[in-house]
Motif scaffolding. Structure first.
Motif, PDB file in Angstrom:
ATOM      1  N   THR B 387       0.835  -1.208   0.000  1.00 36.76           N
ATOM      2  CA  THR B 387       0.000   0.000   0.000  1.00 36.76           C
ATOM      3  C   THR B 387       0.867   1.254   0.000  1.00 36.76           C
ATOM      4  OG1 THR B 387      -0.158  -0.140   2.412  1.00 36.76           O
ATOM      5  CG2 THR B 387      -1.960  -1.104   1.140  1.00 36.76           C
ATOM      6  N   LEU B 388       1.992   1.187   0.698  1.00 38.08           N
ATOM      7  CA  LEU B 388       2.914   2.326   0.697  1.00 38.08           C
ATOM      8  C   LEU B 388       3.535   2.516  -0.691  1.00 38.08           C
ATOM      9  CD1 LEU B 388       4.596   1.577   4.120  1.00 38.08           C
ATOM     10  CD2 LEU B 388       3.524   3.760   3.497  1.00 38.08           C
ATOM     11  N   HIS B 389       3.907   1.405  -1.282  1.00 40.84           N
ATOM     12  CA  HIS B 389       4.494   1.421  -2.611  1.00 40.84           C
ATOM     13  C   HIS B 389       3.518   2.079  -3.598  1.00 40.84           C
ATOM     14  CE1 HIS B 389       6.792  -1.258  -5.769  1.00 40.84           C
ATOM     15  NE2 HIS B 389       6.708  -0.003  -6.135  1.00 40.84           N
ATOM     16  N   ALA B 390       2.282   1.648  -3.533  1.00 41.09           N
ATOM     17  CA  ALA B 390       1.259   2.199  -4.445  1.00 41.09           C
ATOM     18  C   ALA B 390       1.040   3.690  -4.159  1.00 41.09           C
ATOM     19  CB  ALA B 390      -0.045   1.428  -4.287  1.00 41.09           C
ATOM     20  N   ALA B 391       0.997   4.039  -2.868  1.00 39.79           N
ATOM     21  CA  ALA B 391       0.810   5.456  -2.525  1.00 39.79           C
ATOM     22  C   ALA B 391       1.986   6.290  -3.034  1.00 39.79           C
ATOM     23  CB  ALA B 391       0.662   5.613  -1.015  1.00 39.79           C
ATOM     24  N   ALA B 392       3.185   5.718  -2.958  1.00 40.97           N
ATOM     25  CA  ALA B 392       4.362   6.447  -3.442  1.00 40.97           C
ATOM     26  C   ALA B 392       4.293   6.635  -4.952  1.00 40.97           C
ATOM     27  CB  ALA B 392       5.640   5.700  -3.048  1.00 40.97           C
ATOM     28  N   GLU B 393       3.850   5.618  -5.651  1.00 44.58           N
ATOM     29  CA  GLU B 393       3.734   5.759  -7.110  1.00 44.58           C
ATOM     30  C   GLU B 393       2.779   6.900  -7.463  1.00 44.58           C
ATOM     31  OE1 GLU B 393       4.372   1.551  -9.279  1.00 44.58           O
ATOM     32  OE2 GLU B 393       2.700   1.636  -7.859  1.00 44.58           O
ATOM     33  N   THR B 394       1.683   6.974  -6.694  1.00 41.11           N
ATOM     34  CA  THR B 394       0.722   8.054  -6.951  1.00 41.11           C
ATOM     35  C   THR B 394       1.327   9.412  -6.587  1.00 41.11           C
ATOM     36  OG1 THR B 394      -1.022   6.500  -6.397  1.00 41.11           O
ATOM     37  CG2 THR B 394      -1.621   8.840  -6.455  1.00 41.11           C
ATOM     38  N   ALA B 395       1.901   9.473  -5.391  1.00 44.03           N
ATOM     39  CA  ALA B 395       2.437  10.763  -4.938  1.00 44.03           C
ATOM     40  C   ALA B 395       3.561  11.242  -5.848  1.00 44.03           C
ATOM     41  CB  ALA B 395       2.935  10.636  -3.500  1.00 44.03           C
ATOM     42  N   LEU B 396       4.320  10.295  -6.391  1.00 41.21           N
ATOM     43  CA  LEU B 396       5.473  10.661  -7.209  1.00 41.21           C
ATOM     44  C   LEU B 396       5.150  10.678  -8.699  1.00 41.21           C
ATOM     45  CD1 LEU B 396       8.204   8.538  -5.371  1.00 41.21           C
ATOM     46  CD2 LEU B 396       7.871  11.006  -5.215  1.00 41.21           C
ATOM     47  N   SER B 397       3.887  10.476  -9.053  1.00 35.50           N
ATOM     48  CA  SER B 397       3.596  10.314 -10.485  1.00 35.50           C
ATOM     49  C   SER B 397       4.023  11.513 -11.330  1.00 35.50           C
ATOM     50  CB  SER B 397       2.124   9.957 -10.706  1.00 35.50           C
ATOM     51  OG  SER B 397       1.317  10.976 -10.179  1.00 35.50           O
ATOM     52  N   PRO B 398       3.893  12.761 -10.823  1.00 37.20           N
ATOM     53  CA  PRO B 398       4.388  13.866 -11.661  1.00 37.20           C
ATOM     54  C   PRO B 398       5.889  13.738 -11.938  1.00 37.20           C
ATOM     55  CG  PRO B 398       3.085  14.694  -9.803  1.00 37.20           C
ATOM     56  CD  PRO B 398       3.298  13.246  -9.561  1.00 37.20           C
ATOM     57  N   LEU B 399       6.590  13.227 -10.948  1.00 36.66           N
ATOM     58  CA  LEU B 399       8.035  13.075 -11.114  1.00 36.66           C
ATOM     59  C   LEU B 399       8.374  11.898 -12.007  1.00 36.66           C
ATOM     60  CD1 LEU B 399      10.887  13.934 -10.000  1.00 36.66           C
ATOM     61  CD2 LEU B 399      10.548  12.211  -8.230  1.00 36.66           C
ATOM     62  N   LEU B 400       7.553  10.837 -11.898  1.00 36.24           N
ATOM     63  CA  LEU B 400       7.941   9.577 -12.512  1.00 36.24           C
ATOM     64  C   LEU B 400       7.486   9.447 -13.968  1.00 36.24           C
ATOM     65  CD1 LEU B 400       7.193   7.256  -9.498  1.00 36.24           C
ATOM     66  CD2 LEU B 400       9.441   7.818 -10.428  1.00 36.24           C
ATOM     67  N   GLN B 401       6.596  10.329 -14.392  1.00 40.19           N
ATOM     68  CA  GLN B 401       6.117  10.145 -15.765  1.00 40.19           C
ATOM     69  C   GLN B 401       7.299  10.239 -16.728  1.00 40.19           C
ATOM     70  OE1 GLN B 401       3.336  13.269 -16.703  1.00 40.19           O
ATOM     71  NE2 GLN B 401       4.399  14.718 -15.411  1.00 40.19           N
ATOM     72  N   ARG B 402       7.187   9.485 -17.763  1.00 36.99           N
ATOM     73  CA  ARG B 402       8.258   9.366 -18.756  1.00 36.99           C
ATOM     74  C   ARG B 402       9.515   8.687 -18.192  1.00 36.99           C
ATOM     75  NH1 ARG B 402       7.113  14.634 -18.643  1.00 36.99           N
ATOM     76  NH2 ARG B 402       9.237  15.036 -17.916  1.00 36.99           N
ATOM     77  N   ALA B 403       9.347   7.951 -17.084  1.00 38.41           N
ATOM     78  CA  ALA B 403      10.520   7.265 -16.542  1.00 38.41           C
ATOM     79  C   ALA B 403      10.954   6.158 -17.493  1.00 38.41           C
ATOM     80  CB  ALA B 403      10.208   6.663 -15.178  1.00 38.41           C
ATOM     81  N   PRO B 404      12.216   6.129 -17.852  1.00 36.60           N
ATOM     82  CA  PRO B 404      12.667   5.007 -18.679  1.00 36.60           C
ATOM     83  C   PRO B 404      12.620   3.720 -17.864  1.00 36.60           C
ATOM     84  CG  PRO B 404      14.535   6.311 -17.951  1.00 36.60           C
ATOM     85  CD  PRO B 404      13.297   7.032 -17.499  1.00 36.60           C
ATOM     86  N   SER B 405      12.561   2.615 -18.530  1.00 36.00           N
ATOM     87  CA  SER B 405      12.398   1.346 -17.824  1.00 36.00           C
ATOM     88  C   SER B 405      13.631   0.999 -16.997  1.00 36.00           C
ATOM     89  CB  SER B 405      12.111   0.233 -18.817  1.00 36.00           C
ATOM     90  OG  SER B 405      13.205   0.124 -19.704  1.00 36.00           O
TER      91      SER B 405
END
Lengths: 569, 569
Positions: B387-405
């Motif tokens: 749940t923390l992992h998922a929350a972090a993905e959401t909270a960080l989504s502006p930062l993470l978009q376009r993240a290379p694999s």
């Protein structure tokens, strides 16, 4: 005699780059008429090289670079350059550190046979096999080495780890002038039984040339002048001498060298002083006997601290090729000052300020952070941690049930979630996180490990909370750069409703500083409080073991100059 | 002569407790017929006291405690006890470190007037004003001091920072036997120009008594025997001497002292050896001339490493009053070994293992962790981080978009969320987090700062990945204690789908170890790989600056024995 004071900044371990910088400085000084060029201590390997000197291959490379430099300077005036040299032989060198029986041998071959890839120190047992030395480069050759006799082993100085005390030297003659080369501590001989400067003067030296790597602290310059004037004074045996003092400039990890190289005439008048915190190559004619330089009035302490920290950030970033830094901007005074200093050091475009509000964050905090970022021109992003905070409460609920209201677990959770977010910026975009802990809170352990204590470079970790305010006010200078809300609010971590820091900093900050300096101020009316603070400082030692690199601007900072056990009775 | 070897463990800074332990040991030895009792180096202040010695008040207290001990032992046989003593005067002492002109003065008054609350070292400039010394306590008095002449300044030894080399001593006479007191490095004189043992023997000493604080490493015991036998050998001037070697035992932060005090007769036969890693007080009759002790065969290296680390954990916890430790149990080999060692050190009831599975965690990992915890009898809790992992993905989504694999941001996020959860256990329940990083990954920077690099005590931070496997197998000993899944799976951080560590550890681990020891193995077929690894090691230096306390069990560990600059060319 015209002496070139070559106050330059080199990079530890970068022999190719350092050689090029030295060559450029010599040529500039030569073109300006220098008859002798003087560089700072250990300028060729970079200062301090520390355990790189345990690598025989590195030492070989430094020795070779010294020879190479001499060749490249064949058509230049004589040069005194800081480098290292192997002791002539283990036996001989250690003995004449005491007896002064033999001079230093610049041989590039260590004593005895050495296997390829062997190394000096893991023999376990044995004295150091190097000298910290000045090489006199003249007519394409190394004309001689002058080794450092007094090796500081206090504070951030660990020189007896790598260097053996050198035997006394004789003066060098440059253009007929007998000069006495010294290295840093050699001039600070007040508390030592030996006096290297006097020894040289008794052998005829009329000019003491001291190559230094003396880090900044507020009292450093006046101490250097004091020691230089003490060393030059007439003595029953000998007349006065002039002094040329060339100091390193630039930052290396925790250390910030401030330059301010100077020249004293025989009467102790300062006839020249180079800029603080900047590289300079200047040629001073000792014979010109100018009036005493009207030194500009010393800048206020806050201005010096600011300039020192700016250089510390700038050089750490530049020398480590860090192009972007992140600051968690809370709306408090500490991170505000770090953002100001980072912007001055690296330019606004290299700084990203991130606000990480939680449910306990006053909206005015984030607004003030935004205004500061706007005023500084740095990019500003907001990543609220509320969803993470809530997710943590859920994930940790089995652990947290029955938590007493005084429990700080969830406060620390917020701090650690913020560190996690900030490090995601670092990992995603590159660069490094700047830490905003001040010295008072680091001392008291009033910070969260892996939370607000995260960050590779601790910019203000050697400023007390009071220093933080005064440097911030100096920076702001009434310009309104730093919002008044930040300058005037009561200190708070905003990790709980209505939280304010539980300290009267005006009393606690100086008390904690004395404790760190092993200088308890017993016997006064606050003795009981000081005992309690001292105990708190002890219990937080394990946190300080795990902090980042703290830029040192005081007599005793947290870092390699503080070796206090974690475990203690 | 019957000598009491008092191999005891004291606590740095705890003068009251240490005095009591010393008294108890002397009385036990007296009751067993000892005519002389010998203690380890610096046993009274605790070893090493490091910068506590910068505090004049602490030095005063040590001096007073030494006098107090002498009084309390008035009716006991003579005692040689490790302590500190001020040099007679700055001038005199530094000079006769070279000339041997005067003996050490045990005065409790430092040279010259001292203001209340003044302190030794912040004068900035000056040699150390203490000796590391043995005090001979006899008939209620301090009969004399014997100072350490050879001061190690390599690896974890920083003695020239606090101590001046002592002048040569004369033998002490105890019950008519001329004995030559030495301190640790004094016996390891092979690479020094001075030979303190020989000097004493030339003055008649027939028994060398060496008080040591020599930390464990696999080659330590054979090195000590080598040096002792070298020191005792007949010499053109003098016949052979017997040797009594008393070593410290117990752990202090990163250092683990292994005891194994011994006695050599004049022929170099080891006639007694005390236990490893345990306190012992034994009285040995040197005249009894027993057959050479059939020393038990040396235990395998893995057994020694295990015993050393167990002592390291136990003493750190005990001396810091830590009653509970937490291990993040991943189902990998590193944390499995840490859990085993912690359980052996502190008992199962003091250990909490926490599994923190994410979406990338193989269910067999958590199952294996649970089985190990059950086998060890430690409490086991599971806190999934999904749940923390998922929350972090959401909270960080502006930062993470376009993240290379290939981006590792979310891998590090998982590691940091785990650290946050583990530290919540620490904050909520008290105790400390144990770190499970091994030396190979610490060297390469293959770990997440403030994530899996968190933890105050790094239990296996000085074991290479190969050592981790061999010590774990030794621990398991075919008992099935450690599930085979853990012992046999390919190493993985499980931070991504199908992830395995990108190293062939059989080659990389030894290569990295050589690099850390400044011993590049150039010229072999893997030179290019080694250059790449060396570069990786360099770039991770800033991470190591921020690690916890690493228990040292090798020649060169990461910690205060490694002073490598972060910034370097």
């Amino acid at each position: 005699m015209r002496v070139g004071l070559c106050q330059i900044d080199t990079r530890v371990g970068d022999l190719t780059g350092n050689t090029a910088r030295i060559l450029a400085a010599v040529r500039a000084a030569r073109d300006a008429g220098a008859q002798l060029c003087v560089f700072p201590e250990l300028v060729l390997p970079g200062v301090p090289p520390r355990d790189l000197l345990d690598d025989e291959d590195f030492v070989d490379a430094v020795v070779a670079a010294t020879h190479g430099l001499a060749e490249k300077l064949a058509t230049c005036p004589p040069v005194l350059v800081g480098t290292v040299v192997r002791v002539a032989s283990t036996q001989a060198a250690s003995r004449h550190a005491c007896t002064g029986g033999r001079s230093v041998d610049g041989s590039s071959t260590p004593p005895g046979p050495r296997e390829p890839g062997s190394f000096t120190r893991l023999r376990y047992g044995g004295p150091p096999l190097l000298h910290n030395a000045l090489a006199l480069l003249e007519a394409g050759k190394i004309a001689g080495y002058f080794g450092k006799r007094l090796l500081p082993g206090y504070d951030v100085f660990h020189e007896p780890r790598w260097f053996a005390p050198a035997p006394p030297s004789s003066p060098a003659h440059v253009d007929g002038v007998p000069i006495g080369p010294l290295l840093c501590e050699d001039l600070w001989s007040e508390n030592y039984p030996d006096d290297p400067g006097l020894d040289l003067r008794q052998q005829g030296a009329r000019l003491l040339v001291c190559a230094s790597a003396s880090p900044y602290r507020p009292a450093a310059l006046s101490a250097r002048l004091h020691h230089a004037r003490r060393a030059q004074r007439a003595h029953p045996d000998v007349g006065p001498a002039a002094v040329v003092y060339v100091n390193a400039v630039g930052a290396q990890d925790e250390l910030i060298f401030d330059g301010r190289s100077f020249v004293l005439d025989e009467d102790g008048r300062c006839i020249s002083m180079l800029a603080a915190f900047e590289e300079r190559v200047e040629v001073i004619d000792l014979k010109a006997a100018p009036e005493e330089v009207r030194l500009p009035p010393a800048p206020p302490r806050e201005a010096e601290l600011r300039a020192a920290l700016v250089l510390g950030i700038r050089d750490f970033a530049r020398k480590n090729r860090v192009h972007r830094v992140y600051v968690g901007l809370s709306g408090g005074i500490d991170s505000a000052l770090v953002a100001c200093l980072a912007t001055e050091a690296l330019g606004a475009s290299a700084v990203t300020a991130v606000a990480l509000p939680s449910r306990h964050t006053d909206p005015r905090s984030t607004e003030a952070a935004r205004r500061l970022a706007t005023n500084l021109g740095v990019s500003f992003e907001v990543t609220p941690i509320e969803t993470l905070h809530a997710a943590a409460e859920t994930a940790l609920s089995p652990l947290l049930q029955r938590a007493p209201s005084t429990d700080t677990t969830l406060e620390n959770v917020q701090a650690r979630l913020r560190a996690m977010v900030l490090m995601a910026y670092v990992n995603r975009r590159g660069g490094m996180l700047l830490n905003s802990s001040n010295k008072t809170e680091l001392a008291l352990g009033y910070g969260t490990l892996y939370g607000d204590m995260a960050g590779t470079l601790c910019v203000i970790g050697d400023l007390t909370k009071l220093d933080v305010y005064s440097v911030a006010r100096h920076f702001d200078d009434g310009r309104g750069l730093i919002p008044r809300f930040i300058l005037e609010r009561p200190p708070t971590a905003e990790l709980r409703e209505h939280q304010v820091d539980p300290f009267d900093y005006s009393r606690v900050a100086p008390a904690v500083e004395s404790i760190l300096q092993t200088r308890p101020r017993a016997g006064d009316e606050h003795e009981e409080e000081e005992q309690r603070l001292a105990q708190q400082v002890r219990l937080a030692e394990h946190k300080r073991w795990q902090t980042g690199i703290i830029l040192k601007v005081s007599d005793r900072a947290i870092g390699t100059g503080r070796m206090i056990p974690v475990t203690r009775g």
